[in-house]
Design an enzyme around this catalytic site. Structure first.
Site, PDB file in Angstrom:
ATOM      1  N   CYS A  25       1.140  -7.964  -4.187  1.00 25.48           N
ATOM      2  CA  CYS A  25      -0.275  -7.026  -4.859  1.00 25.48           C
ATOM      3  C   CYS A  25      -0.750  -7.638  -4.590  1.00 25.48           C
ATOM      4  CB  CYS A  25       0.354  -6.766  -6.012  1.00 25.48           C
ATOM      5  SG  CYS A  25      -1.645  -6.675  -7.504  1.00 25.48           S
ATOM      6  N   CYS A  28       1.541  -0.210  -8.848  1.00 29.36           N
ATOM      7  CA  CYS A  28       0.279  -1.052  -8.659  1.00 29.36           C
ATOM      8  C   CYS A  28       0.012  -2.020 -10.106  1.00 29.36           C
ATOM      9  CB  CYS A  28      -0.563  -0.796  -8.150  1.00 29.36           C
ATOM     10  SG  CYS A  28      -2.056  -2.173  -7.035  1.00 29.36           S
TER      11      CYS A  28
END
Length: 438
Positions: free
Chosen positions: A367, A189
């Site tokens: 994202c 991430c």
């Protein structure tokens, strides 16, 4: 202190099987058609899919943890918008019914003999293997950590032991520097280190402390974000909110007793700068799983060496990989796993029929860049950094609807869709269009 001791410990050892899924491991067969290593997102999603293909009795999952976490929500936990308890469920509850669960840690993988050894020395043999072991956090590679977490004003959203410390540090902020780091390694991430920064900015504004705060983002990267379309928008956000961004700065030491963080200038090795902090959020260095790194399955860097289009191992055709543990040159996110799961399902289905894989993974990843307590920039892109957007809008713009998707819709789809093998495939957010999320 107890949290730090937990961080230092290995994951649970000793092989036991939850009776809800199987009987005693010693009394049952130790050869399975499909062996899945890891009970995280990729492991659970693929075990559910493999159950449908070959029957639950032919699938076994090795996973030591009692609790399965939906880690993307930790960004919001660290900012006080969600509670930690909402992020976890028992591993038993997410394990596909009838699938065998070996509650142990993988010790060794021998793909030449189709054998995996677990912590008590027992071995499991397989016809096919899916490796979904994730990556490892390395707080210890920063001098002063992890013991530095014993002190206040420092946290990290990347660990269950430290995410609530982020929220406490934010609540206790009075005045001074709020510093956020991004390490000089691949991470999972990649947007998370700056998401908590934007949320901290929003919280300090809401509580009337922002004028006394200097928000500083020190990243090892040469850019604020890898994809230019979204990077351009993020530069506008940081400019508008008076956030200082320093590129090519890598956190190498924390002095928690002095509230100092030491960063090295990666463009001038050996040159360091000390930042005093009132709050420090650490994104730790990360690396490949040690078991994979020490096996013939690894590439030169230690990651699982799979074909980037079909997720089949490059040298062992009965071995497959998914998620953060792989060598796939894309951002390591839950959305990437969702996309990969559909491709891998198809690949394995073809291999079982002695056919060549015909579905290609294009590197899709996503994202949701949280920029406040009610806005998100939804970044979606492929291997080459080309946007692969789902919605007929400009996703580089901050939107309330995308925050709702991140905070409320995605957790539901995760627990009730992805982990059950019912949601995923290329560009998984497109499924939302069929759920009225236009």
């Amino acid at each position: 202190m107890a949290a730090l001791q937990t961080m230092r410990k290995c994951r649970p050892v000793g092989t036991t099987i939850r009776k809800i899924h199987t009987s005693s491991f010693a009394a049952s067969k130790q050869h399975y058609k499909m062996l899945v290593l890891g009970g995280g997102t990729g492991g659970i999603a693929m075990s559910a899919r493999m159950k449908r293909i070959m029957g639950a009795e032919n699938v076994v999952v090795v996973e030591p943890s009692d609790t399965h976490y939906y880690q993307p929500i930790w960004t919001l936990v660290g900012a006080g918008a969600k509670s930690l308890s909402t992020s976890g469920r028992s591993t038993a509850s997410v394990m596909p019914s009838g699938v065998k669960w070996v509650k142990s840690k993988v010790r060794e993988i021998n793909p030449d003999s189709n054998t995996v050894y677990v912590d008590d020395g027992s071995k499991i043999t397989y016809d096919y293997l899916i490796v979904a072991l994730g990556l490892q956090l390395h707080f210890e590679k920063i001098k002063g950590l992890p013991e530095g977490f014993e002190y206040p004003r420092i946290g990290s959203n990347y660990s269950v032991q430290t995410v609530e410390k982020t929220w406490k540090a934010l609540q206790n902020f009075k005045e001074g520097n709020a510093v956020f780091s991004y390490p000089n390694t691949p991470i999972k991430c990649g947007g998370a280190p700056q998401k908590i920064m934007y949320l901290s900015d929003a919280y300090l504004r809401k509580t009337g402390k922002r004028e006394k705060a200097n928000i500083i983002y020190n990243t090892s990267l040469p850019v604020i974000f890898a994809v230019k379309k979204y990077a351009d928008s993020l530069w506008e956000v940081v400019k508008k909110r008076d956030i200082q961004v320093n590129l090519r700065q890598n956190l190498i030491e924390v002095r928690p007793d002095k509230q100092e963080a030491v960063f090295e200038n990666l463009d001038k090795p050996g040159e360091t700068k000390v930042f005093e902090y009132e709050m420090l959020h650490v994104t730790p260095p990360m690396g490949p799983n040690a078991v994979i790194k020490g096996s013939p399955l690894a590439d030169e860097a230690g990651w699982l060496d799979v074909d980037k289009e079909n997720l089949q191992h490059k040298r062992y055709p009965n071995v497959f990989g998914i998620g953060d543990c792989t060598s796939l040159p894309t951002s390591k996110t839950g959305a990437a796993v969702a996309a990969q799961s559909g491709v891998l399902h198809r690949t394995i289905s073809r291999v079982l029929k002695k056919q060549k894989p015909d579905k290609k993974y294009d590197g899709y990843t996503s994202c949701p860049l949280v920029t406040s307590y009610n806005t998100v920039i939804l970044a979606e892109f492929d291997y080459d950094g080309n946007p692969l957007e789902t919605f007929p809008i400009n996703q580089a713009k901050e939107r309330r609807s995308m925050y709702h998707m991140k905070a409320d819709v995605m957790p539901h789809l995760y627990w009730h869709g992805l982990l059950r093998g019912l949601w995923g495939g290329p560009e998984p957010y497109r499924k939302l269009l069929h759920l009225g999320m236009k």
